[in-house]
Motif scaffolding. Structure first.
Motif, PDB file in Angstrom:
ATOM      1  N   ILE A 204       0.885  -1.007  -0.017  1.00 49.19           N
ATOM      2  CA  ILE A 204       0.220  -0.438   0.182  1.00 49.19           C
ATOM      3  C   ILE A 204       0.843   1.588  -0.404  1.00 49.19           C
ATOM      4  CG2 ILE A 204      -1.957  -1.450   1.631  1.00 49.19           C
ATOM      5  CD1 ILE A 204      -1.304  -0.208   3.793  1.00 49.19           C
ATOM      6  N   MET A 205       0.553   2.482  -0.102  1.00 47.99           N
ATOM      7  CA  MET A 205       0.593   3.467   0.213  1.00 47.99           C
ATOM      8  C   MET A 205       0.374   4.307   1.069  1.00 47.99           C
ATOM      9  SD  MET A 205       1.719   5.332  -3.928  1.00 47.99           S
ATOM     10  CE  MET A 205      -0.307   5.146  -4.739  1.00 47.99           C
ATOM     11  N   CYS A 206       0.330   4.872   2.191  1.00 43.76           N
ATOM     12  CA  CYS A 206      -0.002   5.581   3.828  1.00 43.76           C
ATOM     13  C   CYS A 206       0.649   6.995   3.331  1.00 43.76           C
ATOM     14  CB  CYS A 206       0.779   4.992   4.340  1.00 43.76           C
ATOM     15  SG  CYS A 206      -0.558   3.114   4.919  1.00 43.76           S
ATOM     16  N   SER A 207      -0.391   7.904   3.613  1.00 45.24           N
ATOM     17  CA  SER A 207      -0.366   8.932   3.916  1.00 45.24           C
ATOM     18  C   SER A 207      -0.654  10.012   4.906  1.00 45.24           C
ATOM     19  CB  SER A 207      -0.381  10.222   2.359  1.00 45.24           C
ATOM     20  OG  SER A 207       0.401  11.578   2.723  1.00 45.24           O
ATOM     21  N   THR A 208       0.694  11.241   5.954  1.00 42.57           N
ATOM     22  CA  THR A 208      -0.688  11.805   7.242  1.00 42.57           C
ATOM     23  C   THR A 208      -0.280  13.040   6.692  1.00 42.57           C
ATOM     24  OG1 THR A 208      -1.008  10.946   9.339  1.00 42.57           O
ATOM     25  CG2 THR A 208       1.398  10.818   8.839  1.00 42.57           C
ATOM     26  N   ILE A 209      -0.801  13.613   8.377  1.00 42.45           N
ATOM     27  CA  ILE A 209       0.327  14.789   8.765  1.00 42.45           C
ATOM     28  C   ILE A 209       0.429  14.933  10.552  1.00 42.45           C
ATOM     29  CG2 ILE A 209       0.231  17.253   9.593  1.00 42.45           C
ATOM     30  CD1 ILE A 209      -1.512  17.580   6.789  1.00 42.45           C
ATOM     31  N   GLN A 210       1.567  14.955  11.166  1.00 41.77           N
ATOM     32  CA  GLN A 210       2.317  14.461  11.961  1.00 41.77           C
ATOM     33  C   GLN A 210       2.429  15.351  12.890  1.00 41.77           C
ATOM     34  OE1 GLN A 210       0.519  11.347  14.299  1.00 41.77           O
ATOM     35  NE2 GLN A 210       2.149  12.073  15.473  1.00 41.77           N
ATOM     36  N   ASN A 211       2.176  16.201  14.122  1.00 42.47           N
ATOM     37  CA  ASN A 211       3.275  17.148  14.470  1.00 42.47           C
ATOM     38  C   ASN A 211       3.782  18.322  13.542  1.00 42.47           C
ATOM     39  OD1 ASN A 211       2.872  15.191  16.469  1.00 42.47           O
ATOM     40  ND2 ASN A 211       5.046  14.758  16.275  1.00 42.47           N
ATOM     41  N   GLY A 212       2.173  18.448  12.108  1.00 40.81           N
ATOM     42  CA  GLY A 212       3.265  19.611  11.438  1.00 40.81           C
ATOM     43  C   GLY A 212       3.240  19.225  10.115  1.00 40.81           C
ATOM     44  N   GLN A 213       3.979  17.488  10.014  1.00 40.80           N
ATOM     45  CA  GLN A 213       5.739  17.194   9.159  1.00 40.80           C
ATOM     46  C   GLN A 213       4.189  15.703   7.918  1.00 40.80           C
ATOM     47  OE1 GLN A 213       8.640  16.096  10.564  1.00 40.80           O
ATOM     48  NE2 GLN A 213       9.060  16.366  12.215  1.00 40.80           N
ATOM     49  N   GLN A 214       4.727  17.016   7.252  1.00 37.89           N
ATOM     50  CA  GLN A 214       3.944  15.545   6.211  1.00 37.89           C
ATOM     51  C   GLN A 214       4.601  14.447   5.784  1.00 37.89           C
ATOM     52  OE1 GLN A 214       2.872  17.019   2.436  1.00 37.89           O
ATOM     53  NE2 GLN A 214       1.674  18.803   2.792  1.00 37.89           N
ATOM     54  N   LEU A 215       3.846  12.893   5.977  1.00 36.80           N
ATOM     55  CA  LEU A 215       4.791  12.463   5.677  1.00 36.80           C
ATOM     56  C   LEU A 215       3.876  10.847   5.135  1.00 36.80           C
ATOM     57  CD1 LEU A 215       4.959  11.026   9.613  1.00 36.80           C
ATOM     58  CD2 LEU A 215       7.223  11.593   8.427  1.00 36.80           C
ATOM     59  N   HIS A 216       5.178  10.148   4.239  1.00 32.31           N
ATOM     60  CA  HIS A 216       4.186   9.116   3.088  1.00 32.31           C
ATOM     61  C   HIS A 216       5.268   8.553   3.334  1.00 32.31           C
ATOM     62  CE1 HIS A 216       2.682  13.551   1.732  1.00 32.31           C
ATOM     63  NE2 HIS A 216       4.067  13.601   1.921  1.00 32.31           N
ATOM     64  N   LEU A 217       4.495   7.250   2.653  1.00 31.56           N
ATOM     65  CA  LEU A 217       5.354   5.536   2.989  1.00 31.56           C
ATOM     66  C   LEU A 217       4.753   5.043   1.450  1.00 31.56           C
ATOM     67  CD1 LEU A 217       3.451   4.579   6.376  1.00 31.56           C
ATOM     68  CD2 LEU A 217       5.923   5.593   6.264  1.00 31.56           C
ATOM     69  N   PHE A 218       5.523   4.316   1.004  1.00 24.35           N
ATOM     70  CA  PHE A 218       5.610   3.071  -0.154  1.00 24.35           C
ATOM     71  C   PHE A 218       5.840   2.761  -0.003  1.00 24.35           C
ATOM     72  CE2 PHE A 218       6.073   7.944  -0.961  1.00 24.35           C
ATOM     73  CZ  PHE A 218       5.161   8.747  -1.851  1.00 24.35           C
ATOM     74  N   THR A 219       5.473   1.704  -0.335  1.00 24.29           N
ATOM     75  CA  THR A 219       5.697  -0.321  -0.267  1.00 24.29           C
ATOM     76  C   THR A 219       6.407   0.094  -1.419  1.00 24.29           C
ATOM     77  OG1 THR A 219       3.898  -0.678   0.977  1.00 24.29           O
ATOM     78  CG2 THR A 219       5.335  -2.299   0.100  1.00 24.29           C
ATOM     79  N   GLN A 220       7.711  -1.167  -1.313  1.00 29.26           N
ATOM     80  CA  GLN A 220       8.060  -1.489  -2.996  1.00 29.26           C
ATOM     81  C   GLN A 220       8.860  -2.609  -2.615  1.00 29.26           C
ATOM     82  OE1 GLN A 220      12.282   0.454  -1.444  1.00 29.26           O
ATOM     83  NE2 GLN A 220      11.388   2.211  -2.823  1.00 29.26           N
ATOM     84  N   ALA A 221       8.595  -3.610  -3.746  1.00 24.81           N
ATOM     85  CA  ALA A 221       9.080  -4.697  -4.324  1.00 24.81           C
ATOM     86  C   ALA A 221      10.219  -4.895  -3.379  1.00 24.81           C
ATOM     87  CB  ALA A 221       9.535  -5.195  -5.588  1.00 24.81           C
ATOM     88  N   ARG A 222      10.155  -6.111  -2.902  1.00 25.88           N
ATOM     89  CA  ARG A 222      11.522  -6.758  -2.465  1.00 25.88           C
ATOM     90  C   ARG A 222      11.268  -6.867  -1.114  1.00 25.88           C
ATOM     91  NH1 ARG A 222      14.414  -6.019  -7.392  1.00 25.88           N
ATOM     92  NH2 ARG A 222      14.610  -8.455  -8.254  1.00 25.88           N
ATOM     93  N   GLY A 223      10.214  -6.430   0.202  1.00 27.06           N
ATOM     94  CA  GLY A 223       9.603  -6.224   1.167  1.00 27.06           C
ATOM     95  C   GLY A 223      10.353  -5.437   1.814  1.00 27.06           C
ATOM     96  N   TYR A 224      10.333  -3.910   1.254  1.00 24.48           N
ATOM     97  CA  TYR A 224      10.720  -2.683   1.541  1.00 24.48           C
ATOM     98  C   TYR A 224       9.731  -1.855   1.571  1.00 24.48           C
ATOM     99  CZ  TYR A 224      15.682  -4.444   1.205  1.00 24.48           C
ATOM    100  OH  TYR A 224      17.474  -5.263   1.670  1.00 24.48           O
ATOM    101  N   VAL A 225       9.755  -0.677   2.424  1.00 23.62           N
ATOM    102  CA  VAL A 225       9.178   0.423   2.709  1.00 23.62           C
ATOM    103  C   VAL A 225       9.831   1.209   2.900  1.00 23.62           C
ATOM    104  CG1 VAL A 225       7.231   2.006   4.471  1.00 23.62           C
ATOM    105  CG2 VAL A 225       7.108  -0.495   4.010  1.00 23.62           C
ATOM    106  N   GLN A 226       9.803   2.859   1.616  1.00 23.87           N
ATOM    107  CA  GLN A 226      10.184   4.062   0.791  1.00 23.87           C
ATOM    108  C   GLN A 226       9.399   5.195   2.449  1.00 23.87           C
ATOM    109  OE1 GLN A 226      11.104   4.922  -2.855  1.00 23.87           O
ATOM    110  NE2 GLN A 226      10.760   7.125  -2.226  1.00 23.87           N
ATOM    111  N   VAL A 227       9.591   5.704   2.497  1.00 17.44           N
ATOM    112  CA  VAL A 227       9.849   6.829   3.620  1.00 17.44           C
ATOM    113  C   VAL A 227      10.282   8.231   3.047  1.00 17.44           C
ATOM    114  CG1 VAL A 227       9.548   7.501   6.197  1.00 17.44           C
ATOM    115  CG2 VAL A 227      10.104   5.052   5.397  1.00 17.44           C
TER     116      VAL A 227
END
Length: 384
Positions: A204-227
């Motif tokens: 999946i891809m995820c996105s949020t605002i935490q403590n005023g910061q935009q954070l994004h998660l991108f699931t990658q092939a071969r078992g990784y998450v790019q932040v």
């Protein structure tokens, strides 16, 4: 060895990223003599555009190239989630049951598949570790080739009917041609890090605002998450004077399931990669004998994952125009002008979409509703 050599080719492409390599592959398949120049010794730099949307997927499938990529490197993403206070407040699903909201492919895998296909043809030459040192022009100012320096220090002139600048946002070809570029900052830069995905993590891809910061998660092939962390433009130097845990603690507060992986794999500022964010539009994409594609012509921000896909579309359209011209022995200026005519309005529309998405980002968190499910019409365009 002769310190200065010369060779002739139909098409000389500077830049072995997705746009340049796809263009070279498609042209080589059809018999054109192509030289592809790439300054990096190994294909596939870290943390570049790696999400295919419907447009990019369509181009690769049309040319039966997506099936050449290692199957382990192709990861369809099943949804996009917006989070607030550790809960999902908005979900975007594919617009069909067997669709996706993007396909992650590591750039190195995509490039290797394209190069392997291109190297089947004797009319294709790949020069890695090679830098562009200048451009060649005839007496009328028409571009007729490039000056290069190889990995072994040898200088060479590649004379060609067309020079293609596919060498990225800081294009040497564009600079040597004196093509002006209009650049626009977007008020933020991006810090990237990559961590192993926790057990049971979905694609999946995820996105949020935490403590005023935009954070994004991108699931990658071969078992990784790019932040990805959005940070204030030009703030990285000052930020590095502060404890890096301020960023990782914010990430963990937003997505607690990542804590173990974050603690183990983000242990210093060295684990971050900075990407300065801007968009740009070259004043012209084409001059006599020369054409720009991809980021060299139109740099985009990561928003919406449009950059990679628009670059692939550029390569697809340009290869059609060039082949038609070569077959009919027409003036080579015609197809490079037609590329800009066919593609510029679409690219500029995408850039406007990106800006609009950035301006309206916070609106994704306005309504806290359970099961707020939407189908994706803007980011996912995979149904063709």
């Amino acid at each position: 060895m002769d310190p200065h050599t010369e060779r002739h080719t139909d098409i000389c492409i500077a830049g072995g990223g997705p746009a340049g390599t796809l263009l070279a592959c498609l042209l080589a398949r059809q018999g054109a003599d192509v030289v592809l120049i790439e300054k990096q010794p190994v294909p596939g730099p870290s943390f570049r555009g790696e999400i295919l949307n419907g447009d990019g997927e369509h181009v690769l499938r049309k040319h039966e190239l997506l099936n050449l990529v290692d199957r382990e490197a192709v990861l369809p993403l099943i949804r996009l989630e917006y989070w607030e206070n550790q809960r999902v407040v908005k979900t975007i699903l594919p617009d069909r049951e067997d669709g996706n909201v993007g396909i992650h492919i590591p750039q190195a895998d995509l490039l290797q598949a394209l190069l392997t296909e291109a190297e089947k043809y004797p009319n294709f030459t790949y020069k890695s570790g090679t830098t562009v040192r200048g451009l060649l022009q005839d007496g009328d100012g028409r571009y007729i080739g490039v000056k290069i320096r190889g990995a072994d220090g040898t200088d060479e002139e590649i004379r060609s009917r067309v020079v293609v600048g596919a060498d990225g946002r800081y294009s040497a070809v564009r600079k040597h041609a004196g093509i002006l570029v209009n650049t626009e900052g977007h008020g933020y830069d991006l810090l990237w890090a990559r961590i192993p995905a926790p057990d049971g993590w979905e694609p999946i891809m995820c996105s949020t605002i935490q403590n005023g910061q935009q954070l994004h998660l991108f699931t990658q092939a071969r078992g990784y998450v790019q932040v990805g962390w959005n940070i204030e433009e030009d703030s990285y130097k000052a930020l590095r004077k502060r404890p890096f845990e301020e960023l990782t603690d914010t990430l963990i507060a937003a997505f607690p399931k990542l804590e173990s992986s974050v603690r183990q794999h983000i242990t210093s500022w060295q684990d971050f990669v900075l990407l300065d964010i801007f968009s740009s539009r070259s004043e012209r994409w084409a001059q006599p004998g020369l054409v720009l594609i991809g980021d060299a012509a139109h740099t985009m921000t990561p928003t919406g994952a449009f950059g990679l896909n628009e670059a692939l579309c550029d390569a697809d359209v340009l290869h059609e125009e060039l082949l038609n011209c070569l077959e009919k022995r027409q003036d080579i200026c015609l197809p490079i002008d037609r590329l800009e005519q066919r593609r510029r309005s679409d690219v500029e529309r995408r850039q406007r979409e990106q800006l609009d998405m950035e301006l309206k980002y916070a609106q994704n968190f306005n309504s806290l509703q359970d099961d707020n499910i939407q189908t994706n019409d803007t980011i996912n365009r995979t149904s063709r």
